[in-house]
Design an enzyme around this catalytic site. Structure first.
Site, PDB file in Angstrom:
ATOM      1  N   SER A   1       0.864  -1.184   0.000  1.00  0.00           N
ATOM      2  CA  SER A   1       0.000   0.000   0.000  1.00  0.00           C
ATOM      3  C   SER A   1       0.898   1.231   0.000  1.00  0.00           C
ATOM      4  O   SER A   1       0.935   2.000   0.941  1.00  0.00           O
ATOM      5  CB  SER A   1      -0.929  -0.017   1.217  1.00  0.00           C
TER       6      SER A   1
ATOM      7  N   HIS B   1      -3.382  -5.851   2.557  1.00  0.00           N
ATOM      8  CA  HIS B   1      -2.452  -6.869   3.065  1.00  0.00           C
ATOM      9  C   HIS B   1      -3.128  -8.219   3.271  1.00  0.00           C
ATOM     10  O   HIS B   1      -2.558  -9.120   3.869  1.00  0.00           O
ATOM     11  CB  HIS B   1      -1.827  -6.416   4.389  1.00  0.00           C
TER      12      HIS B   1
ATOM     13  N   GLU C   1      -4.539  -2.734   9.312  1.00  0.00           N
ATOM     14  CA  GLU C   1      -3.747  -3.325  10.397  1.00  0.00           C
ATOM     15  C   GLU C   1      -4.341  -3.043  11.767  1.00  0.00           C
ATOM     16  O   GLU C   1      -4.575  -1.885  12.118  1.00  0.00           O
ATOM     17  CB  GLU C   1      -2.314  -2.765  10.373  1.00  0.00           C
TER      18      GLU C   1
ATOM     19  N   GLU D   1       2.054  -9.239   6.919  1.00  0.00           N
ATOM     20  CA  GLU D   1       2.915  -8.877   8.047  1.00  0.00           C
ATOM     21  C   GLU D   1       2.770  -9.828   9.232  1.00  0.00           C
ATOM     22  O   GLU D   1       3.179  -9.523  10.343  1.00  0.00           O
ATOM     23  CB  GLU D   1       2.622  -7.428   8.477  1.00  0.00           C
TER      24      GLU D   1
ATOM     25  N   ASP E   1      -3.693   0.827  11.824  1.00  0.00           N
ATOM     26  CA  ASP E   1      -3.322   1.513  10.582  1.00  0.00           C
ATOM     27  C   ASP E   1      -4.500   1.342   9.634  1.00  0.00           C
ATOM     28  O   ASP E   1      -4.741   0.242   9.134  1.00  0.00           O
ATOM     29  CB  ASP E   1      -2.045   0.920   9.972  1.00  0.00           C
TER      30      ASP E   1
ATOM     31  N   GLU F   1      -2.955   5.276  12.488  1.00  0.00           N
ATOM     32  CA  GLU F   1      -2.157   5.681  11.321  1.00  0.00           C
ATOM     33  C   GLU F   1      -3.048   5.856  10.093  1.00  0.00           C
ATOM     34  O   GLU F   1      -4.015   5.105   9.911  1.00  0.00           O
ATOM     35  CB  GLU F   1      -1.120   4.576  11.098  1.00  0.00           C
TER      36      GLU F   1
ATOM     37  N   ASP G   1       1.580   8.166   7.387  1.00  0.00           N
ATOM     38  CA  ASP G   1       2.495   7.279   6.654  1.00  0.00           C
ATOM     39  C   ASP G   1       2.465   7.693   5.173  1.00  0.00           C
ATOM     40  O   ASP G   1       3.336   8.434   4.712  1.00  0.00           O
ATOM     41  CB  ASP G   1       2.049   5.827   6.859  1.00  0.00           C
TER      42      ASP G   1
ATOM     43  N   LYS H   1      10.044   5.308   7.032  1.00  0.00           N
ATOM     44  CA  LYS H   1      10.453   4.165   6.204  1.00  0.00           C
ATOM     45  C   LYS H   1      11.535   4.663   5.249  1.00  0.00           C
ATOM     46  O   LYS H   1      11.231   5.399   4.309  1.00  0.00           O
ATOM     47  CB  LYS H   1       9.265   3.648   5.387  1.00  0.00           C
TER      48      LYS H   1
ATOM     49  N   HIS I   1       8.964  -1.088   9.455  1.00  0.00           N
ATOM     50  CA  HIS I   1       9.148  -2.080   8.381  1.00  0.00           C
ATOM     51  C   HIS I   1       8.203  -1.758   7.225  1.00  0.00           C
ATOM     52  O   HIS I   1       7.449  -0.783   7.284  1.00  0.00           O
ATOM     53  CB  HIS I   1       8.856  -3.476   8.921  1.00  0.00           C
TER      54      HIS I   1
ATOM     55  N   LYS J   1       7.618  -0.058  14.469  1.00  0.00           N
ATOM     56  CA  LYS J   1       6.523  -0.849  13.911  1.00  0.00           C
ATOM     57  C   LYS J   1       7.148  -1.943  13.063  1.00  0.00           C
ATOM     58  O   LYS J   1       7.704  -1.658  11.996  1.00  0.00           O
ATOM     59  CB  LYS J   1       5.640   0.075  13.069  1.00  0.00           C
TER      60      LYS J   1
END
Ligand code: PGA
Ligand code: ZN
Length: 411
Positions: free
Chosen positions: A39, A144, A154, A197, A233, A278, A305, A330, A358, A381
């Site tokens: 994403s 995901h 998430e 993840e 998230d 997030e 993010d 990131k 990550h 994270k």
């Protein structure tokens, strides 16, 4: 002094190719690999040139190596600038942001190794002493996971009451285990499937997932005597439909405009005492972020993010608009370690919590554990289980052992 730069194609956790780089100096070696997103934010640098990693390996390795050989590995800012010049584009699309970031991180590791120093100490200095709280991934939905999963990407937890990193990572692992049982009690067909993840992919509604997430935090928190708080998230850019100007919650069959989304997220934060949320809005909606942060920013971290993509200019805009009080870091979103550091520095100067992170596609590279400690980041994270996630978590346990007087970071 750099003597060689070697590039190779290796596997990532999704079975896709990714890049690994070795930087060799006269007295040391540094190795780093790049992760990859699913994403991804629109304003991230481009990970690879058109021909992919194969083009980097076959056509660019010698060119890049010839530019860097003879340079001082300690001079990372100059090296990162040279890589940008070699690329020559605004978004690193000629040699790829994953190529530059892997080189950048490998150079830093080689420089640290030349002093026989771990990377966290090379970055953070001798006084570095604080471990980040791990944001653990418990359940996955959205981009995901599969189609019957929740829309929210998430469901995370933070063991905010932990007093050391070992208790913290094992608390997260316990919540992850408990959640499997709780999902099974809601869905007898659940077979233990996991997302990118390592979080479970339940075939349940967003509401049901929020409820069992809160319950698992409470139950495990009580058992261990460690306060554990739920976090999310939402990755709302993936839900945003620009034509309809609505967030589409396919699993729940609900569409929300920005106003509805503000109410929806605020309600979740209040109901579940969320610690961290997030990307609650689309990556272009600084206004939505600002409104939510004004309403709940005193009690919950609102983190950007896709909104910031580790970019200093976008963060500066966010600071001006009071859009968020946390930022995901990131390195491969921006393409170099020195620019990553500049963004972290700007965040800290403005009381924005940097969250080293990550990506959904990862390798066993443990560099971000060192970055989180070296940057003195209050949160990291990096999932909760799975080889490529525990590579970072276990490295934190080792780092804690090395620190003279370790404590958990503060917020
Ligand atoms: P990505 O997602 O690594 O797939 O971009 C992770 C996230 O949104 O935090
Ligand atoms: Zn995200």
């Amino acid at each position: 002094i750099i003597e060689d730069v070697q590039v190779r194609k290796i596997l990532d956790s999704r079975g896709n190719p990714t890049i690994e780089v070795d930087v060799i100096t006269w007295n040391s070696k540094g190795r780093a690999a790049a992760p990859s997103g699913a994403s991804t934010g629109s304003y991230e640098v481009v990970p690879y040139p058109k021909g992919g990693i194969d083009e980097v390996v076959s056509e660019m390795e010698d060119l890049i190596a010839s530019e860097l050989i003879g340079m001082d590995a300690e001079d990372l800012v100059t090296i990162d600038e040279v890589l940008k010049e070699v690329d020559g584009t605004d978004n690193l699309s000629a040699i790829g942001g994953n190529t530059t970031v892997a080189i950048s991180m490998a150079v830093a590791k080689a420089a640290a190794a030349s002093y026989n120093m771990p990377l966290y100490k090379y970055i953070g200095g001798n006084l570095v002493n604080e471990l980040p709280f791990p944001l653990g991934n418990m359940m996955n939905g959205g981009a995901h996971a599969g189609i019957n999963a929740p829309d929210i990407q998430e469901f995370l937890v933070v063991p905010v009451g932990a007093t050391n990193i070992s208790d913290a990572v094992f608390a997260n692992a316990s919540v992850h285990k408990r959640l499997k049982e709780l999902i099974q009690s809601k869905d007898s067909n659940f077979t233990g499937g996991k997302g990118d993840e390592g979080g479970w992919v339940p075939n349940i509604s967003n509401d049901a997932a929020l409820e069992i997430q809160a319950r698992a935090c409470e139950e495990v928190g009580d058992e261990l005597g460690i306060e554990i708080r739920p976090s999310l998230d939402i990755a709302a850019s993936e839900l945003w439909n620009a034509a309809e100007q609505k967030y589409i919650y396919a699993q729940d069959g609900i569409k929300r405009d920005t106003g509805d989304q503000i109410d929806f997220v605020k309600d979740i934060i209040d109901t579940y005492n969320m610690f961290y949320v997030e990307d609650p809005f689309d990556e272009s909606d600084f206004g939505g972020f600002s409104q939510l942060t004004a309403k709940v920013g005193d009690k919950c971290l609102i983190c950007g993010d896709d909104l910031f993509v580790t970019n200093k200019e976008l963060l500066a805009k966010g600071i001006e608009m009071k859009a968020a009080n946390a930022i995901i870091i990131k390195p491969n979103q921006i393409g170099s370690l020195s620019e990553t550091y500049a963004t972290v520095k700007l965040a800290k100067e403005n009381n924005i919590v940097p969250v080293v992170s990550h990506r959904s596609g990862e390798t066993t590279d443990e560099t971000i554990a060192h970055l989180a400690v070296g940057f003195s980041s209050p949160l990291i994270k990096t999932g909760a289980i799975g080889g490529e996630r525990i590579a970072k978590l276990n490295e934190l346990i080792r780092i804690e052992e090395e620190l003279p007087n370790p404590t958990m970071n503060k917020f």
